[in-house]
Design a protein around this motif. Sequence first.
Motif, PDB file in Angstrom:
ATOM      1  N   TYR A   1      12.063   3.427  -4.631  1.00 24.85           N
ATOM      2  CA  TYR A   1      12.071   4.878  -4.451  1.00 24.85           C
ATOM      3  C   TYR A   1      10.693   5.386  -4.009  1.00 24.85           C
ATOM      4  N   LEU A   2       9.633   4.820  -4.552  1.00 24.37           N
ATOM      5  CA  LEU A   2       8.278   5.253  -4.214  1.00 24.37           C
ATOM      6  C   LEU A   2       7.926   4.989  -2.749  1.00 24.37           C
ATOM      7  N   GLN A   3       8.715   4.161  -2.082  1.00 23.60           N
ATOM      8  CA  GLN A   3       8.499   3.885  -0.666  1.00 23.60           C
ATOM      9  C   GLN A   3       9.434   4.695   0.236  1.00 23.60           C
ATOM     10  N   SER A   4      10.247   5.555  -0.373  1.00 21.72           N
ATOM     11  CA  SER A   4      11.201   6.357   0.388  1.00 21.72           C
ATOM     12  C   SER A   4      10.521   7.590   0.974  1.00 21.72           C
ATOM     13  N   GLU A   5      11.167   8.216   1.925  1.00 20.15           N
ATOM     14  CA  GLU A   5      10.582   9.390   2.566  1.00 20.15           C
ATOM     15  C   GLU A   5      10.388  10.569   1.609  1.00 20.15           C
ATOM     16  N   PRO A   6      11.338  10.852   0.702  1.00 17.39           N
ATOM     17  CA  PRO A   6      11.091  11.943  -0.257  1.00 17.39           C
ATOM     18  C   PRO A   6       9.840  11.705  -1.113  1.00 17.39           C
ATOM     19  N   ALA A   7       9.609  10.459  -1.527  1.00 12.29           N
ATOM     20  CA  ALA A   7       8.425  10.149  -2.321  1.00 12.29           C
ATOM     21  C   ALA A   7       7.162  10.256  -1.470  1.00 12.29           C
ATOM     22  N   ARG A   8       7.225   9.791  -0.248  1.00 10.84           N
ATOM     23  CA  ARG A   8       6.073   9.859   0.649  1.00 10.84           C
ATOM     24  C   ARG A   8       5.670  11.313   0.905  1.00 10.84           C
ATOM     25  N   ALA A   9       6.658  12.194   0.966  1.00 15.34           N
ATOM     26  CA  ALA A   9       6.377  13.616   1.179  1.00 15.34           C
ATOM     27  C   ALA A   9       5.587  14.196   0.002  1.00 15.34           C
TER      28      ALA A   9
ATOM     29  N   VAL B   1       0.868  -1.181   0.000  1.00 15.35           N
ATOM     30  CA  VAL B   1       0.000   0.000   0.000  1.00 15.35           C
ATOM     31  C   VAL B   1       0.904   1.229   0.000  1.00 15.35           C
ATOM     32  N   TYR B   2       0.683   2.140  -0.936  1.00 16.10           N
ATOM     33  CA  TYR B   2       1.519   3.337  -0.997  1.00 16.10           C
ATOM     34  C   TYR B   2       0.783   4.590  -0.544  1.00 16.10           C
ATOM     35  N   ALA B   3      -0.560   4.552  -0.503  1.00 15.58           N
ATOM     36  CA  ALA B   3      -1.319   5.738  -0.093  1.00 15.58           C
ATOM     37  C   ALA B   3      -2.788   5.376   0.095  1.00 15.58           C
ATOM     38  N   TYR B   4      -3.501   6.265   0.794  1.00 19.10           N
ATOM     39  CA  TYR B   4      -4.959   6.209   0.874  1.00 19.10           C
ATOM     40  C   TYR B   4      -5.505   7.480   0.228  1.00 19.10           C
TER      41      TYR B   4
ATOM     42  N   ALA C   1       9.684  -7.861 -14.134  1.00 19.68           N
ATOM     43  CA  ALA C   1      10.087  -6.456 -14.026  1.00 19.68           C
ATOM     44  C   ALA C   1      11.603  -6.338 -13.938  1.00 19.68           C
ATOM     45  N   GLY C   2      12.145  -5.344 -14.639  1.00 15.52           N
ATOM     46  CA  GLY C   2      13.589  -5.173 -14.685  1.00 15.52           C
ATOM     47  C   GLY C   2      14.148  -4.360 -13.525  1.00 15.52           C
ATOM     48  N   ASP C   3      15.434  -4.109 -13.590  1.00 19.66           N
ATOM     49  CA  ASP C   3      16.135  -3.426 -12.505  1.00 19.66           C
ATOM     50  C   ASP C   3      15.624  -2.009 -12.285  1.00 19.66           C
ATOM     51  N   VAL C   4      15.352  -1.283 -13.357  1.00 23.64           N
ATOM     52  CA  VAL C   4      14.906   0.107 -13.219  1.00 23.64           C
ATOM     53  C   VAL C   4      13.534   0.158 -12.552  1.00 23.64           C
ATOM     54  N   ALA C   5      12.634  -0.709 -12.971  1.00 19.65           N
ATOM     55  CA  ALA C   5      11.301  -0.749 -12.354  1.00 19.65           C
ATOM     56  C   ALA C   5      11.411  -1.102 -10.873  1.00 19.65           C
ATOM     57  N   ASN C   6      12.276  -2.049 -10.547  1.00 17.58           N
ATOM     58  CA  ASN C   6      12.482  -2.417  -9.138  1.00 17.58           C
ATOM     59  C   ASN C   6      13.044  -1.249  -8.339  1.00 17.58           C
ATOM     60  N   ASP C   7      13.968  -0.515  -8.943  1.00 21.08           N
ATOM     61  CA  ASP C   7      14.578   0.618  -8.249  1.00 21.08           C
ATOM     62  C   ASP C   7      13.548   1.727  -8.018  1.00 21.08           C
ATOM     63  N   PHE C   8      12.711   1.997  -9.016  1.00 20.87           N
ATOM     64  CA  PHE C   8      11.684   3.024  -8.870  1.00 20.87           C
ATOM     65  C   PHE C   8      10.639   2.598  -7.842  1.00 20.87           C
TER      66      PHE C   8
END
Length: 258
Positions: free
Chosen positions: A236-244, A98-101, A226-233
Amino acid sequence: MAWLWRALILLSLACATPVAMAEVPNIAAAANIKFAMAQLVNNYQQQSGNQLRVSYGSSGNFVAQIKHGAPFQLFLSADEKYVEALASAGLTADHGVVYAYGRLALVAPNNSPLTLDTDLDGLSKLLQSGQLQRFAIANPEHAPYGERARQLLQQKGLWQALQPSIVYGENVSQAAQFALSGSTQGGIVALSLAMAPQFRERGRFVALPTELHNPLTQRMVLLKGAGDVANDFYRYLQSEPARAVFRAYGFALPEEGH
């Protein structure tokens, strides 16, 4: 021999081009995160040097496309049931996270006679007066935000009376365009879209209570292969900068409740 080396180099470059292109993953993203996602993609690409290709639409339509072989590597859904449908079909790496509500918003263009309030009293009065001619929501058959808008309107006893006036968007982004274009008196769309600068300058909005509809639990998942770039992104989407960024567009985060 020099000509042979040149030929081999040109051949190796020609062969390398499709591989490099294949490293740009195709990502399917729910329309409600369009503006947040644009910022996230830009931030990630600048930070990592990797490129991403993002398509926006309704979650239900993406599920149908993926089941028919669409080459997406990452899917960000507006409703976790669509991720579960793909997981049950064996098309995902796992069940994702889950990434957001999400939240709904009642919106109206600046020139609309619709009064905005969380109880929808203004909508009810405009409907009763006969002044409500067109009202936009996303198609509830395949767009989670449209489905929840219908639930909310049913809870308020307005659904049946609104039927002749409803204009359906193919997804919630299109519904927001309809709602704020001036061709309707308003609509119920994603709060994340209503908060975006592109829409705020064109209309008004009020966030609606979440207890009037089922939760908009937004889950993302990597597709099989899924490839390396998709896995990396995905990480990233679960990181604090993305959450902000998600928080700035009106989303609640998993541990913050909804």
